[in-house]
Design a protein around this motif. Structure first.
Motif, PDB file in Angstrom:
ATOM      1  N   PHE A  81     -11.897  -8.372   7.383  1.00  0.00           N
ATOM      2  CA  PHE A  81     -13.240  -8.359   6.797  1.00  0.00           C
ATOM      3  C   PHE A  81     -13.897  -6.973   6.869  1.00  0.00           C
ATOM      4  O   PHE A  81     -15.100  -6.830   6.753  1.00  0.00           O
ATOM      5  CB  PHE A  81     -14.108  -9.452   7.441  1.00  0.00           C
ATOM      6  N   VAL A  82     -13.058  -5.964   7.093  1.00  0.00           N
ATOM      7  CA  VAL A  82     -13.512  -4.573   7.013  1.00  0.00           C
ATOM      8  C   VAL A  82     -12.601  -3.869   6.007  1.00  0.00           C
ATOM      9  O   VAL A  82     -11.392  -3.777   6.222  1.00  0.00           O
ATOM     10  CB  VAL A  82     -13.430  -3.869   8.393  1.00  0.00           C
ATOM     11  N   LEU A  83     -13.172  -3.407   4.911  1.00  0.00           N
ATOM     12  CA  LEU A  83     -12.360  -2.774   3.867  1.00  0.00           C
ATOM     13  C   LEU A  83     -11.715  -1.498   4.410  1.00  0.00           C
ATOM     14  O   LEU A  83     -12.375  -0.684   5.042  1.00  0.00           O
ATOM     15  CB  LEU A  83     -13.229  -2.439   2.651  1.00  0.00           C
ATOM     16  N   ARG A  84     -10.421  -1.368   4.185  1.00  0.00           N
ATOM     17  CA  ARG A  84      -9.689  -0.197   4.680  1.00  0.00           C
ATOM     18  C   ARG A  84      -8.917   0.415   3.519  1.00  0.00           C
ATOM     19  O   ARG A  84      -8.196  -0.287   2.808  1.00  0.00           O
ATOM     20  CB  ARG A  84      -8.701  -0.647   5.768  1.00  0.00           C
ATOM     21  N   GLN A  85      -9.124   1.717   3.320  1.00  0.00           N
ATOM     22  CA  GLN A  85      -8.379   2.390   2.252  1.00  0.00           C
ATOM     23  C   GLN A  85      -7.212   3.155   2.846  1.00  0.00           C
ATOM     24  O   GLN A  85      -7.346   3.864   3.837  1.00  0.00           O
ATOM     25  CB  GLN A  85      -9.278   3.360   1.466  1.00  0.00           C
ATOM     26  N   GLN A  86      -6.062   2.979   2.241  1.00  0.00           N
ATOM     27  CA  GLN A  86      -4.901   3.767   2.635  1.00  0.00           C
ATOM     28  C   GLN A  86      -4.207   4.173   1.341  1.00  0.00           C
ATOM     29  O   GLN A  86      -3.767   3.307   0.573  1.00  0.00           O
ATOM     30  CB  GLN A  86      -3.977   2.932   3.527  1.00  0.00           C
ATOM     31  N   GLY A  87      -4.165   5.476   1.091  1.00  0.00           N
ATOM     32  CA  GLY A  87      -3.634   5.954  -0.192  1.00  0.00           C
ATOM     33  C   GLY A  87      -4.479   5.383  -1.327  1.00  0.00           C
ATOM     34  O   GLY A  87      -5.704   5.428  -1.287  1.00  0.00           O
ATOM     35  N   ASP A  88      -3.807   4.786  -2.293  1.00  0.00           N
ATOM     36  CA  ASP A  88      -4.557   4.273  -3.447  1.00  0.00           C
ATOM     37  C   ASP A  88      -4.802   2.768  -3.328  1.00  0.00           C
ATOM     38  O   ASP A  88      -5.079   2.103  -4.308  1.00  0.00           O
ATOM     39  CB  ASP A  88      -3.799   4.593  -4.743  1.00  0.00           C
ATOM     40  N   PRO A 351      -1.256 -11.898   4.148  1.00  0.00           N
ATOM     41  CA  PRO A 351      -1.823 -10.926   5.085  1.00  0.00           C
ATOM     42  C   PRO A 351      -1.781  -9.541   4.440  1.00  0.00           C
ATOM     43  O   PRO A 351      -0.910  -9.264   3.606  1.00  0.00           O
ATOM     44  CB  PRO A 351      -0.888 -11.007   6.298  1.00  0.00           C
ATOM     45  N   ASN A 352      -2.724  -8.677   4.844  1.00  0.00           N
ATOM     46  CA  ASN A 352      -2.807  -7.323   4.299  1.00  0.00           C
ATOM     47  C   ASN A 352      -2.931  -7.320   2.775  1.00  0.00           C
ATOM     48  O   ASN A 352      -2.353  -6.497   2.079  1.00  0.00           O
ATOM     49  CB  ASN A 352      -1.618  -6.470   4.772  1.00  0.00           C
ATOM     50  N   GLU A 353      -3.712  -8.296   2.299  1.00  0.00           N
ATOM     51  CA  GLU A 353      -4.055  -8.363   0.867  1.00  0.00           C
ATOM     52  C   GLU A 353      -4.697  -7.044   0.441  1.00  0.00           C
ATOM     53  O   GLU A 353      -5.489  -6.478   1.189  1.00  0.00           O
ATOM     54  CB  GLU A 353      -5.042  -9.521   0.655  1.00  0.00           C
ATOM     55  N   PHE A 354      -4.341  -6.570  -0.720  1.00  0.00           N
ATOM     56  CA  PHE A 354      -4.969  -5.330  -1.194  1.00  0.00           C
ATOM     57  C   PHE A 354      -5.158  -5.355  -2.702  1.00  0.00           C
ATOM     58  O   PHE A 354      -4.580  -6.192  -3.412  1.00  0.00           O
ATOM     59  CB  PHE A 354      -4.111  -4.107  -0.811  1.00  0.00           C
ATOM     60  N   VAL A 355      -5.998  -4.433  -3.167  1.00  0.00           N
ATOM     61  CA  VAL A 355      -6.106  -4.169  -4.597  1.00  0.00           C
ATOM     62  C   VAL A 355      -5.941  -2.663  -4.766  1.00  0.00           C
ATOM     63  O   VAL A 355      -6.423  -1.883  -3.937  1.00  0.00           O
ATOM     64  CB  VAL A 355      -7.447  -4.697  -5.169  1.00  0.00           C
ATOM     65  N   ALA A 356      -5.237  -2.258  -5.800  1.00  0.00           N
ATOM     66  CA  ALA A 356      -5.060  -0.822  -6.052  1.00  0.00           C
ATOM     67  C   ALA A 356      -6.322  -0.281  -6.722  1.00  0.00           C
ATOM     68  O   ALA A 356      -6.937  -0.960  -7.542  1.00  0.00           O
ATOM     69  CB  ALA A 356      -3.853  -0.587  -6.943  1.00  0.00           C
ATOM     70  N   VAL A 357      -6.697   0.933  -6.322  1.00  0.00           N
ATOM     71  CA  VAL A 357      -7.896   1.568  -6.888  1.00  0.00           C
ATOM     72  C   VAL A 357      -7.782   1.627  -8.413  1.00  0.00           C
ATOM     73  O   VAL A 357      -8.748   1.376  -9.137  1.00  0.00           O
ATOM     74  CB  VAL A 357      -8.102   2.989  -6.280  1.00  0.00           C
ATOM     75  N   GLY A 358      -6.588   1.919  -8.908  1.00  0.00           N
ATOM     76  CA  GLY A 358      -6.365   2.007 -10.360  1.00  0.00           C
ATOM     77  C   GLY A 358      -6.689   0.714 -11.081  1.00  0.00           C
ATOM     78  O   GLY A 358      -7.146   0.728 -12.231  1.00  0.00           O
ATOM     79  N   GLU A 359      -6.453  -0.425 -10.403  1.00  0.00           N
ATOM     80  CA  GLU A 359      -6.769  -1.723 -11.003  1.00  0.00           C
ATOM     81  C   GLU A 359      -8.284  -1.881 -11.184  1.00  0.00           C
ATOM     82  O   GLU A 359      -8.741  -2.365 -12.212  1.00  0.00           O
ATOM     83  CB  GLU A 359      -6.241  -2.851 -10.103  1.00  0.00           C
ATOM     84  N   LEU A 360      -9.038  -1.442 -10.162  1.00  0.00           N
ATOM     85  CA  LEU A 360     -10.499  -1.523 -10.263  1.00  0.00           C
ATOM     86  C   LEU A 360     -11.013  -0.580 -11.352  1.00  0.00           C
ATOM     87  O   LEU A 360     -11.957  -0.915 -12.077  1.00  0.00           O
ATOM     88  CB  LEU A 360     -11.152  -1.187  -8.912  1.00  0.00           C
TER      89      LEU A 360
END
Ligand code: ZN
Length: 381
Positions: A81-88, A351-360
């Motif tokens: 529940f804390v957004l974490r950015q790693q790479g893109d 677990p470790n669900e993510f969205v790519a910045v490019g998708e947003l």
């Protein structure tokens, strides 16, 4: 915006009111009035807001669900529940399914509100999608009555921003076998509910195997599929069990007659099992209850939603997916509906669900084109 939305733990079992009132306040800051549609005990709500002309029928709805699946038992490398950015990549529960889309929509609101829209845009954010698309149903009931009814709806479930015009439906059931208890040394005077349940499950599985012959290659897998997910029964190894319950579901191709599956089970029970069971005890029975149904989505060839979404997404063709969404319910209610949202379903619920910045970024561009379109185009329902 996504960091803010991820910080609300909106697991379906919890309240989503903090997230909803946050969004209501945020929208109010741009002069957009959002109506909250609470559930019976006031612990959860959907949100409906209109940007642009309020006196006009139709318009375009942007739909998303606020709830997320549980993180319990999953191996997360950081606080979900804390957004974490790693790479893109942006990690956190709901980044992909589907707070990423909602964040893009909210981030686009200042421009939408300033754009002097001719076609209204409606924001429709629901709850309890992850437990059978139940939270959106009261809101859908209100469309065209207490709330304006969008002509077109875009559901922002993760599709990597490709346009999805069809999905399977989900139909879930519980089957209960009522047998007859006896000492385990006397099987001839008892009715074993677990063995009977086993026969029913095998019958379901055989029936599902037959259905694999009817295919639609747009789906993966290309047929209506069965899943038996829970079973409960018996009290001790030396008691012939009186009760056994199991839960099952099938994921149907959009054109499959969903009454056939439970009808087959009922017929099998009647012809093959029930009379022998009831000879031993009149109380023996096999009861199947429908738990939930989420209709499939199947857009007609002249779908307004498909035509517009392809234009805005700058694509030539639409696709089909196997997961169920709220889209089938909207389509059933008479709103032309498609799915198009950032992120991949491959990352959802894990677990470790993510969205790519490019998708947003792709979603932002889609919403900017939509805003432009609604500013120049006025169409009525
Ligand atoms: Zn979702």
């Amino acid at each position: 915006m996504l960091a803010k939305l991820v910080s609300f733990d909106t697991t379906s079992s919890l309240s989503n009111m903090d997230m909803m009132t946050y969004m209501q306040d945020y929208l109010g800051g741009f002069g957009v009035t959002a109506k909250l549609i609470p559930n019976a005990d006031g612990t959860k709500a959907s949100l409906f807001a209109t940007i642009g002309p309020k006196d006009r029928e139709g318009g375009i709805g942007l739909s998303g669900h606020s709830d997320v699946v549980p993180v319990k038992g999953q191996d997360w490398r950081s606080d979900p529940f804390v957004l974490r950015q790693q790479g893109d990549k942006l990690y956190g529960r709901g980044t992909c399914d589907m707070k990423g889309f909602i964040a893009c929509v909210l981030a686009a609101v200042p421009k939408m509100a300033a754009a002097n829209l001719k076609t209204p845009l409606h924001l429709i954010f629901s709850y309890d999608e992850e437990i059978g698309c139940t939270g959106v149903r009261p809101t859908i009931e209100m469309l065209g009555k207490d709330l304006p009814k969008p002509q077109i709806i875009f559901v922002g479930e993760p599709s990597e921003m490709s346009v999805v015009d069809a999905h399977k439906g989900t139909n879930s059931f519980e089957t209960e076998v009522i047998g007859h208890e006896a000492h385990s040394s006397m099987p001839h005077i008892g009715v074993n509910a677990i063995i009977t349940a086993g026969r029913l499950m095998t019958a379901l599985d055989d029936y599902a195997a037959e259905l694999e012959k009817f295919t639609d290659e747009r789906f993966e897998p290309p047929f209506t599929s069965l899943q038996i997910g829970m079973i409960e029964g018996g009290t001790a190894p030396n008691i012939i069990p009186k009760s056994c319950k199991f839960r099952w579901e099938f994921r149907a191709l959009p054109d499959y007659d969903t009454s056939l599956f439970p009808a087959y089970l009922e017929e099998f029970a009647k012809v093959r099992l029930l009379s022998a069971m009831q000879e031993i005890s009149k109380d023996c029975n096999i009861i199947t209850r429908k738990l939930n149904q989420v209709p499939g989505l199947s857009c007609p060839p002249d779908s307004k939603a498909v035509t517009l979404a392809l234009k805005l997404a700058q694509q030539n063709s639409s696709h089909a997916v196997s997961y169920a969404t709220e889209a089938g319910l909207f389509e059933q209610a008479g709103c032309s509906t498609i799915i198009c949202g950032p992120g991949s379903i491959a990352q959802a619920h894990k677990p470790n669900e993510f969205v790519a910045v490019g998708e947003l970024e792709k979603c932002d561009a889609f919403l900017a084109r939509l805003t432009e379109y609604c500013a120049i185009q006025a169409f009525l329902a």
